[in-house]
Design an enzyme around this catalytic site. Sequence first.
Site, PDB file in Angstrom:
ATOM      1  N   GLU A   1      42.478  46.246  38.170  1.00 35.95           N
ATOM      2  CA  GLU A   1      41.244  45.517  37.879  1.00 35.95           C
ATOM      3  C   GLU A   1      40.687  45.886  36.506  1.00 35.95           C
ATOM      4  OE1 GLU A   1      42.059  47.317  40.631  1.00 35.95           O
ATOM      5  OE2 GLU A   1      40.662  46.845  42.258  1.00 35.95           O
TER       6      GLU A   1
ATOM      7  N   HIS B   1      43.535  51.381  36.835  1.00 33.05           N
ATOM      8  CA  HIS B   1      43.606  50.453  37.971  1.00 33.05           C
ATOM      9  C   HIS B   1      43.821  49.035  37.448  1.00 33.05           C
ATOM     10  CE1 HIS B   1      41.281  53.065  41.098  1.00 33.05           C
ATOM     11  NE2 HIS B   1      42.039  53.808  40.309  1.00 33.05           N
TER      12      HIS B   1
ATOM     13  N   CYS C   1      37.981  49.488  44.602  1.00 32.39           N
ATOM     14  CA  CYS C   1      37.313  50.773  44.817  1.00 32.39           C
ATOM     15  C   CYS C   1      35.930  50.708  44.152  1.00 32.39           C
ATOM     16  CB  CYS C   1      38.154  51.899  44.224  1.00 32.39           C
ATOM     17  SG  CYS C   1      38.158  51.948  42.414  1.00 32.39           S
TER      18      CYS C   1
ATOM     19  N   CYS D   1      36.054  50.101  40.276  1.00 34.77           N
ATOM     20  CA  CYS D   1      36.453  48.749  39.885  1.00 34.77           C
ATOM     21  C   CYS D   1      35.384  47.718  40.247  1.00 34.77           C
ATOM     22  CB  CYS D   1      37.790  48.397  40.523  1.00 34.77           C
ATOM     23  SG  CYS D   1      39.145  49.401  39.865  1.00 34.77           S
TER      24      CYS D   1
END
Length: 159
Positions: free
Chosen positions: A62, A60, A90, A93
């Site tokens: 992040e 991801h 999410c 993260c």
Amino acid sequence: MLPSWAFSEDDRRFMAAALEEARKAGRRGEVPVGAILTRRDEILARGGNRREVEHDPAGHAEILVLREAGRLLGDWRLEECTLYVSLEPCPMCLEACRQARIDLIVWAASDPRMGACGGAIDLAEDPRSGPPIAQRGGLMAEESEALLKQFFAKRRVSS
């Protein structure tokens, strides 16, 4: 989500950079999510989703910028940093941001399916995970939502 007047010009500039990273991710065939990590109004790290190209379930945007900033600073503690991300984080993260001791998360579009800042669940304020993590959402949400809708519409057509 906050109204647009609640954000500064710097917030807008950094979110625009995160959205550019999201566009790059989309061109790579990734879900178009981008992130920028700043400290004292300086960009430390930038990136977009890389789950598909790196075959990494944790790829991801992040997570990638947290890793890059940690390497750059030589420390996993990213205090005094702000994360700008084009989609509400999410749970994975958000908790990585908490572990890294990020001061603030600013996000664009809410995520009613996986968002951990109130979209699907509010882990940002959940005391079981530790102290609350400061977060503000809604900055340039329409632009982020449009990128996501275009991406998934193309994906549905090609399926």
